[in-house]
Design an enzyme around this catalytic site. Sequence first.
Site, PDB file in Angstrom:
ATOM      1  N   GLU A 259     163.689 -24.158  73.794  1.00 20.62           N
ATOM      2  CA  GLU A 259     164.681 -24.222  72.879  1.00 20.62           C
ATOM      3  C   GLU A 259     163.742 -25.560  71.729  1.00 20.62           C
ATOM      4  OE1 GLU A 259     167.477 -23.782  71.207  1.00 20.62           O
ATOM      5  OE2 GLU A 259     168.219 -22.083  72.933  1.00 20.62           O
TER       6      GLU A 259
ATOM      7  N   CYS B 260     175.091 -28.502  75.861  1.00 23.17           N
ATOM      8  CA  CYS B 260     173.605 -28.303  76.175  1.00 23.17           C
ATOM      9  C   CYS B 260     172.623 -29.320  75.453  1.00 23.17           C
ATOM     10  CB  CYS B 260     173.144 -26.334  76.198  1.00 23.17           C
ATOM     11  SG  CYS B 260     173.606 -26.274  77.517  1.00 23.17           S
TER      12      CYS B 260
ATOM     13  N   HIS C  38     167.437 -22.450  77.770  1.00 19.61           N
ATOM     14  CA  HIS C  38     168.644 -21.263  78.172  1.00 19.61           C
ATOM     15  C   HIS C  38     168.072 -20.114  79.030  1.00 19.61           C
ATOM     16  CE1 HIS C  38     171.750 -23.476  74.836  1.00 19.61           C
ATOM     17  NE2 HIS C  38     172.178 -23.559  76.106  1.00 19.61           N
TER      18      HIS C  38
END
Length: 201
Positions: free
Chosen positions: A80, A143, A165
């Site tokens: 991410e 998250c 992820h």
Amino acid sequence: MKEKILITCFEPFGGESFNASAAVVAAMPEEIAGASAEKITLPVEFGRGAKLAIAAARKSRACLIVAFGEARARKAVTPELVAINHAYAAIPDNVGKMPRGESIDKGGAAAYFTPFPARRLAELIKEEGALSSLSYSAGAYVCNDLYYRLLHEFEGSGVRVLFIHVPRTESEAAYAETARAVAAALSKVLCEEADVENVKK
Ligand code: PCA
């Protein structure tokens, strides 16, 4: 002293009995690029998951935090790029909290970008043979909450934070393969950086 990497995963959530991030983290090696990996499992709770991760990172003096979570709808491993100052839950967290579009930190930065070379990592994971691409959104659930709070806490400190992820797969062996590919790619990034540092010296 040996450098430390803190690796985190999440407990199951949303009524499930299993979290893919825990299976991947369990299969990660104890050592990455000469640094020792410390692993912890975090509760799926807005605020508290991050609090526990920050305390663990401070205690172990980790130089890098790699946090993992499950993205059930994704097919690829997705490092991410960014965390946003926004919390929205379509399902309650594990203690029933359900923010509906509020700021994580009122007055805080709108977003933080990871200082870790997330795009390079995705490329290297792909080279290792796993599906992977850079993601531009960690969502607005727990998250993202963890990622935002960690990036805020360690901004400018030299402690780097990255969130990844991982998808659900169909077998234990597939989780082990994901873990192998991610660990090899992480190791390559860290070694490439060490080479650049050595050339500078
Ligand atoms: N995935 C959720 C929270 C915990 C997890 O593993 C998310 O993507 O926010």
